[in-house]
Design a protein around this motif. Sequence first.
Motif, mmCIF file in Angstrom:
data_model
loop_
_atom_site.group_PDB
_atom_site.id
_atom_site.type_symbol
_atom_site.label_atom_id
_atom_site.label_comp_id
_atom_site.label_asym_id
_atom_site.label_seq_id
_atom_site.Cartn_x
_atom_site.Cartn_y
_atom_site.Cartn_z
ATOM 1 N N ALA A 159 7.752 -7.225 -3.722
ATOM 2 C CA ALA A 159 6.449 -7.590 -3.174
ATOM 3 C C ALA A 159 6.506 -7.597 -1.647
ATOM 4 O O ALA A 159 7.262 -8.365 -1.052
ATOM 5 N N VAL A 160 5.714 -6.728 -1.034
ATOM 6 C CA VAL A 160 5.521 -6.775 0.416
ATOM 7 C C VAL A 160 4.488 -7.867 0.673
ATOM 8 O O VAL A 160 3.412 -7.879 0.058
ATOM 9 N N GLU A 161 4.808 -8.792 1.571
ATOM 10 C CA GLU A 161 3.958 -9.969 1.756
ATOM 11 C C GLU A 161 3.111 -9.866 3.020
ATOM 12 O O GLU A 161 3.584 -9.481 4.075
ATOM 13 N N TRP A 162 1.836 -10.218 2.873
ATOM 14 C CA TRP A 162 0.877 -10.270 3.974
ATOM 15 C C TRP A 162 0.256 -11.662 4.007
ATOM 16 O O TRP A 162 -0.050 -12.233 2.954
ATOM 17 N N GLU A 163 0.059 -12.202 5.213
ATOM 18 C CA GLU A 163 -0.520 -13.540 5.328
ATOM 19 C C GLU A 163 -1.912 -13.481 5.934
ATOM 20 O O GLU A 163 -2.148 -12.783 6.919
ATOM 21 N N LEU A 164 -2.816 -14.246 5.322
ATOM 22 C CA LEU A 164 -4.168 -14.422 5.839
ATOM 23 C C LEU A 164 -4.246 -15.793 6.494
ATOM 24 O O LEU A 164 -3.857 -16.798 5.889
ATOM 25 N N HIS A 165 -4.775 -15.825 7.714
ATOM 26 C CA HIS A 165 -4.867 -17.084 8.458
ATOM 27 C C HIS A 165 -6.315 -17.392 8.809
ATOM 28 O O HIS A 165 -7.040 -16.524 9.307
ATOM 29 N N LEU A 166 -6.722 -18.630 8.524
ATOM 30 C CA LEU A 166 -8.017 -19.162 8.928
ATOM 31 C C LEU A 166 -7.770 -20.453 9.691
ATOM 32 O O LEU A 166 -6.978 -21.288 9.242
ATOM 33 N N PRO A 167 -8.403 -20.645 10.830
ATOM 34 C CA PRO A 167 -8.185 -21.873 11.591
ATOM 35 C C PRO A 167 -8.473 -23.119 10.752
ATOM 36 O O PRO A 167 -9.501 -23.197 10.076
ATOM 37 N N ARG A 223 -12.020 -8.536 -2.426
ATOM 38 C CA ARG A 223 -11.553 -9.506 -3.409
ATOM 39 C C ARG A 223 -11.550 -10.940 -2.866
ATOM 40 O O ARG A 223 -11.938 -11.876 -3.567
ATOM 41 N N ILE A 224 -11.092 -11.139 -1.611
ATOM 42 C CA ILE A 224 -10.897 -12.496 -1.092
ATOM 43 C C ILE A 224 -12.055 -12.970 -0.216
ATOM 44 O O ILE A 224 -12.514 -14.109 -0.345
ATOM 45 N N VAL A 225 -12.553 -12.115 0.667
ATOM 46 C CA VAL A 225 -13.613 -12.528 1.600
ATOM 47 C C VAL A 225 -14.854 -13.055 0.881
ATOM 48 O O VAL A 225 -15.422 -14.079 1.303
ATOM 49 N N PRO A 226 -15.329 -12.418 -0.210
ATOM 50 C CA PRO A 226 -16.508 -12.994 -0.885
ATOM 51 C C PRO A 226 -16.281 -14.428 -1.372
ATOM 52 O O PRO A 226 -17.204 -15.246 -1.361
ATOM 53 N N VAL A 227 -15.053 -14.739 -1.789
ATOM 54 C CA VAL A 227 -14.756 -16.100 -2.243
ATOM 55 C C VAL A 227 -14.720 -17.052 -1.052
ATOM 56 O O VAL A 227 -15.230 -18.175 -1.126
ATOM 57 N N LEU A 228 -14.139 -16.608 0.062
ATOM 58 C CA LEU A 228 -14.120 -17.446 1.261
ATOM 59 C C LEU A 228 -15.539 -17.744 1.741
ATOM 60 O O LEU A 228 -15.830 -18.848 2.215
ATOM 61 N N ARG A 229 -16.433 -16.765 1.630
ATOM 62 C CA ARG A 229 -17.830 -17.001 1.984
ATOM 63 C C ARG A 229 -18.465 -18.005 1.028
ATOM 64 O O ARG A 229 -19.200 -18.907 1.440
ATOM 65 N N HIS A 230 -18.180 -17.849 -0.253
ATOM 66 C CA HIS A 230 -18.769 -18.723 -1.273
ATOM 67 C C HIS A 230 -18.391 -20.183 -1.039
ATOM 68 O O HIS A 230 -19.235 -21.074 -1.227
ATOM 69 N N MET A 270 -3.590 -8.661 12.874
ATOM 70 C CA MET A 270 -4.800 -7.876 12.916
ATOM 71 C C MET A 270 -5.986 -8.796 12.614
ATOM 72 O O MET A 270 -5.958 -9.565 11.652
ATOM 73 N N ARG A 271 -7.036 -8.721 13.439
ATOM 74 C CA ARG A 271 -8.211 -9.553 13.238
ATOM 75 C C ARG A 271 -9.199 -8.821 12.346
ATOM 76 O O ARG A 271 -9.697 -7.754 12.691
ATOM 77 N N LEU A 272 -9.501 -9.405 11.181
ATOM 78 C CA LEU A 272 -10.459 -8.803 10.259
ATOM 79 C C LEU A 272 -11.873 -9.299 10.516
ATOM 80 O O LEU A 272 -12.841 -8.564 10.391
ATOM 81 N N LEU A 273 -11.990 -10.581 10.837
ATOM 82 C CA LEU A 273 -13.259 -11.207 11.164
ATOM 83 C C LEU A 273 -13.012 -12.125 12.344
ATOM 84 O O LEU A 273 -11.879 -12.266 12.807
ATOM 85 N N ASN A 274 -14.054 -12.787 12.837
ATOM 86 C CA ASN A 274 -13.875 -13.673 13.987
ATOM 87 C C ASN A 274 -12.792 -14.716 13.739
ATOM 88 O O ASN A 274 -11.984 -15.014 14.615
ATOM 89 N N ASP A 275 -12.788 -15.287 12.527
ATOM 90 C CA ASP A 275 -11.855 -16.376 12.224
ATOM 91 C C ASP A 275 -10.687 -15.951 11.341
ATOM 92 O O ASP A 275 -9.774 -16.737 11.110
ATOM 93 N N LEU A 276 -10.712 -14.736 10.829
ATOM 94 C CA LEU A 276 -9.739 -14.333 9.812
ATOM 95 C C LEU A 276 -8.791 -13.273 10.348
ATOM 96 O O LEU A 276 -9.223 -12.227 10.825
ATOM 97 N N THR A 277 -7.485 -13.556 10.272
ATOM 98 C CA THR A 277 -6.485 -12.590 10.714
ATOM 99 C C THR A 277 -5.525 -12.281 9.569
ATOM 100 O O THR A 277 -5.266 -13.120 8.702
ATOM 101 N N LEU A 278 -5.005 -11.068 9.592
ATOM 102 C CA LEU A 278 -4.071 -10.587 8.567
ATOM 103 C C LEU A 278 -2.805 -10.110 9.250
ATOM 104 O O LEU A 278 -2.861 -9.315 10.184
ATOM 105 N N THR A 279 -1.658 -10.590 8.772
ATOM 106 C CA THR A 279 -0.372 -10.264 9.377
ATOM 107 C C THR A 279 0.638 -9.914 8.297
ATOM 108 O O THR A 279 0.764 -10.639 7.300
ATOM 109 N N ARG A 280 1.350 -8.817 8.505
ATOM 110 C CA ARG A 280 2.431 -8.489 7.576
ATOM 111 C C ARG A 280 3.622 -9.372 7.895
ATOM 112 O O ARG A 280 4.069 -9.463 9.041
ATOM 113 N N LYS A 281 4.155 -10.043 6.881
ATOM 114 C CA LYS A 281 5.284 -10.939 7.089
ATOM 115 C C LYS A 281 6.552 -10.125 7.330
ATOM 116 O O LYS A 281 6.784 -9.105 6.669
ATOM 117 N N VAL A 282 7.352 -10.578 8.275
ATOM 118 C CA VAL A 282 8.608 -9.898 8.557
ATOM 119 C C VAL A 282 9.608 -10.255 7.468
ATOM 120 O O VAL A 282 9.470 -11.255 6.771
#
Length: 202
Positions: free
Chosen positions: A33-41, A186-193, A1-13
């Motif tokens: 723990a259900v795991e989700w991965e955030l990807h940035l190029p 929680r995470i996007v503001p830090v990535l912006r910072h 799932m694309r959250l932003l232009n560069d940021l995608t979120l995927t539930r790990k199988v």
Amino acid sequence: MRLLNDLTLTRKVGRGMEKSGTTCSGEMSRAHAVEWELHLPGQASLTVHDNHWVNGERDLVLHKPTVVPEMPAGLSNLHNRLRSGICATDRHGELRIMVFPTYVDTHGRPRIKKSLTTWDLTNAMGLHHLRELTAREGVGLAAAFDRPDLPPVSLDDPQHEKPLQHALFFPAADDETPVVAFVRFRIVPVLRHIGWLSPADA
């Protein structure tokens, strides 16, 4: 799932991770723990854990791997810190997560803002991002606590009169919305910072 232009979120199988630790209330317990991965190029992926504790509690956290890749202090310091609890409401089949946006202090430590006017919240998270969240079926943004002295929470006319604690309410069967919300506040503001997001992802 694309959250932003560069940021995608995927539930790990797979089955996720079994672990033990301390819950938000301070009780020792085991969790699935259900795991989700955030990807940035061009960057190492980040893993979000949706922890379902045996004692009935649930929280979200940026998981700290055994070896944390090199990254700016603001993001490195967010791992395994500033968990967000998920709890039931008075309405059957409804859960909520508090919407406390992150900021990074002068020492590179992520902190949270708990009480904001709705106008401040829209500035911190982006009005269009909040609209995307609340456009999901059964999802709403409201004051976390029902008190008669609080102004209404509306994204059409965000109030700038009184700070309050906001919460996102969502159906219990919806496993995706709380994770998306957690990433947003929680995470996007830090990535912006730290400059990991492009200006187009504002």
